[in-house]
Design an enzyme around this catalytic site. Structure first.
Site, PDB file in Angstrom:
ATOM      1  CB  SER A  11     -61.029 -18.858 -42.264  1.00 52.29           C
ATOM      2  OG  SER A  11     -61.417 -19.132 -43.569  1.00 52.29           O
ATOM      3  N   GLY A  45     -53.774 -11.155 -35.576  1.00 48.84           N
ATOM      4  CA  GLY A  45     -54.163 -11.281 -34.184  1.00 48.84           C
ATOM      5  C   GLY A  45     -55.605 -10.925 -33.944  1.00 48.84           C
ATOM      6  CD  GLU A  97     -53.010  -6.669 -38.180  1.00 51.11           C
ATOM      7  OE1 GLU A  97     -53.989  -6.686 -38.931  1.00 51.11           O
ATOM      8  OE2 GLU A  97     -52.623  -7.658 -37.554  1.00 51.11           O
ATOM      9  CG  HIS A 123     -54.571  -9.395 -46.807  1.00 52.70           C
ATOM     10  ND1 HIS A 123     -53.286  -8.970 -47.030  1.00 52.70           N
ATOM     11  CD2 HIS A 123     -54.759  -9.336 -45.468  1.00 52.70           C
ATOM     12  CE1 HIS A 123     -52.722  -8.682 -45.863  1.00 52.70           C
ATOM     13  NE2 HIS A 123     -53.606  -8.902 -44.895  1.00 52.70           N
ATOM     14  NE  ARG A 150     -56.798  -6.010 -44.431  1.00 52.32           N
ATOM     15  CZ  ARG A 150     -57.037  -6.966 -43.545  1.00 52.32           C
ATOM     16  NH1 ARG A 150     -58.041  -7.792 -43.714  1.00 52.32           N
ATOM     17  NH2 ARG A 150     -56.269  -7.102 -42.498  1.00 52.32           N
ATOM     18  CG  HIS A 191     -58.250 -11.477 -46.184  1.00 53.34           C
ATOM     19  ND1 HIS A 191     -57.493 -12.555 -45.767  1.00 53.34           N
ATOM     20  CD2 HIS A 191     -58.334 -10.649 -45.101  1.00 53.34           C
ATOM     21  CE1 HIS A 191     -57.142 -12.393 -44.498  1.00 53.34           C
ATOM     22  NE2 HIS A 191     -57.647 -11.252 -44.072  1.00 53.34           N
ATOM     23  NE  ARG A 241     -62.230  -8.803 -41.798  1.00 58.63           N
ATOM     24  CZ  ARG A 241     -60.982  -9.080 -41.437  1.00 58.63           C
ATOM     25  NH1 ARG A 241     -60.550  -8.769 -40.222  1.00 58.63           N
ATOM     26  NH2 ARG A 241     -60.160  -9.668 -42.272  1.00 58.63           N
TER      27      ARG A 241
END
Ligand code: SIN
Length: 521
Positions: A43, A50, A114, A228, A291, A346, A381
């Site tokens: 993965s 990043g 992000e 995701h 997310r 994800h 996360r």
């Protein structure tokens, strides 16, 4: 003579490679066994956005991680991550592997941001950071005299005696043998194969989690499966048929691809089928909301208006994300009209329960990376913390694992009375498994559906176990591992009736103060 090594690492993503590096630096002989046949099998290779670092504000980084987790992350684990972030990245990625992160000029890195990050702190290389770390890491370890990398090699079972793990049975080319180790490090990655749409490479069957669970290790937070929000799924209902064992998806043959959160970080906007921007109605941080919030909003708007697109008009997309432009062009997507996106599985936030050195509840067994639950992510996360967690815990576990000698004991007997499997056996069972996970254990979970999934998965496990008792084949063990892991996710989801982070219980959610979808449509 049975094969022995000081440290056996199972898996070849950043966490496994970091463990191998740290153990080798401590003078250990290390065997890295991986199912992958190409770098794309891990993965880590696919990571886009990043790797976050603390820069000069570890407290702020810690606050962002805890806030994104809905206050469920373990503050001590987060301290370990943020306090080690800058040094681990500098030592391994910059000084050892010479990764050239994007910079604005020769002095300053081009840190990006992000969702749910309060400052620009993400180091990246275009939007394909993972491969720019992973390939040099593999090459570096390949040349290391203490390390052997063995690909196309699967771990089938852990060798365990009285609470201590002594290595694993490894399978390669249909033959299987135990390898005894002073310490065994599981770094087997995620669970993408449990769902029809995932950003993980094919082969993500939860192997380490299932092997550890079957050996009696503790697990935690298995219900926290992160989806995701922005994956180009190619208009397919589900990702293509599972490939034969050992093969992995690649950018050429995998239709779906992740559209990094960094695109929203740089100004990309989500629009529904009526062309309207909708995220401000769901969360004050709009496209940069946590997310799980964005993923559910995208799913709702797709249901209600047919399609959601990521409008890249507000940024210089071609200049900022040349790799994503290439992926769009490969798939015939005209990104100037917006990129159609949908949520896809994800990352598993939970997993094998470990301490701050990656130690599991079983003696001499470690777990690192996505298969481990360190407590850093809690129920959700924060973006671009997975490579960092893998690196930091990989190094700590590898260091800690050094020191014990292999102690060959009797390995479990794997049976081969009738090695032939019915044609397509695993593929058909996987289809049943992914369908029930998609319908019942996805982004939104209804307690009745969870119980239905449990019943289906228990039956499936019974069928698979009957085969495992009489045959030894990698595809069968992968199926067994996926089934065990799916059962664990479902059981943990049933046991937690509170909607938190990625675990969204429909009944509980409707009674809580979750923001309503907008009323002005
Ligand atoms: C992304 O680039 O959006 C993925 C980053 C992550 O999952 O951490």
């Amino acid at each position: 003579m049975p094969e022995t090594t000081d440290v056996l690492v199972v898996g070849s993503g950043i966490a496994g490679l970091a463990s191998a590096l740290a153990a080798a630096r401590a003078g250990q002989d290390v065997l890295v066994a991986t199912k992958a046949t190409r770098p794309e099998g891990a993965s880590s290779w696919w990571a886009q956005g990043g790797i976050a670092v603390a820069r000069d504000h570890p407290e702020q980084f810690k606050e962002d991680i805890i806030a994104a987790s809905d206050d469920t992350a373990d503050p001590d684990a987060v301290d370990v991550l943020v306090e080690n972030a800058n040094d681990a990245v500098r030592d391994v990625l910059v000084e050892t592997l010479a990764v050239e992160f994007d910079s604005e000029d020769d002095e300053e890195y081009d840190f990006t941001r992000e969702a749910a990050h309060s400052e620009d702190r993400i180091l990246h290389v275009d939007a394909s950071t993972g491969r720019h770390i992973h390939v040099p890491f593999l090459n570096y370890l390949d040349d290391h005299e203490n390390i052997e990398l063995r690909d196309d090699t699967a771990a089938l079972e852990l060798v365990r005696h009285e609470g201590r793990v002594h290595g694993a049975i490894l399978e390669s080319d249909g033959a299987y043998e135990p390898v005894y180790a002073g310490a065994t490090v599981l770094a087997t990655g995620g669970i993408g194969d449990l769902f029809p749409r995932s950003t993980n490479p094919t082969g993500s069957t939860g192997d380490g989690i299932a092997m550890a669970a079957l050996a009696g290790a503790d697990l935690a937070d298995m219900e926290y499966v992160q989806f995701h929000p922005t994956v180009y799924t190619g208009g397919q209902a589900e990702r293509g048929p599972r490939k034969a064992s050992g093969e992995t998806a690649s950018s050429e043959d995998a239709d779906p691809f992740l559209v990094s959160e960094a695109v929203r970080g740089e100004g990309g906007l989500l629009r529904n089928g009526d062309g309207e921007r909708f995220m401000p109605d769901y969360h004050e941080d709009a496209e940069l909301a946590p997310r799980d919030v964005v993923a559910r909003a995208v799913a709702t708007e797709r249901r209600e208006t047919g399609v959601v697109t990521l409008d890249v008009g507000p940024l210089d997309f071609a200049e900022a994300f040349p790799d994503l432009v290439e992926l769009c062009e490969d798939r015939g997507v005209d990104w100037t009209d917006g990129i159609p996106v949908a949520p896809a599985e994800h990352f598993l936030c939970g997993g094998i329960d470990v301490d701050d050195r990656g130690r599991t509840s079983l003696d001499r067994l470690y777990a690192v990376g996505e298969c481990a639950r360190t407590g850093v992510h809690g129920a959700n996360r924060l973006a671009s913390t997975s490579l960092l967690e893998g690196l930091v815990w990989g190094l700590r576990a590898g260091e800690d694992a050094a020191g014990d000698e292999a102690d060959p004991i009797e390995a479990p007997d794997l049976l081969e009375r009738d090695p032939d499997l019915p044609d397509d056996f695993a593929r058909q069972k996987f289809h049943r498994l992914t369908r029930v996970m998609d319908e019942c254990v996805g982004l939104e979970r209804d307690p009745d559906d969870l119980n239905r999934a449990l019943a289906v998965l228990r039956r499936l496990k019974g069928e698979v176990d009957a085969y495992v008792r009489t045959r030894t084949a990698r595809s069968l063990y992968e199926l067994r591992n996926a089934t065990v892991t799916a059962l664990l996710v479902t059981r943990h989801a049933i046991e937690n009736d509170e909607s938190v982070g990625t675990h969204y219980v429909v009944d509980a959610a409707s009674e809580s103060e979750t923001p309503e979808p907008r009323a002005d449509d």
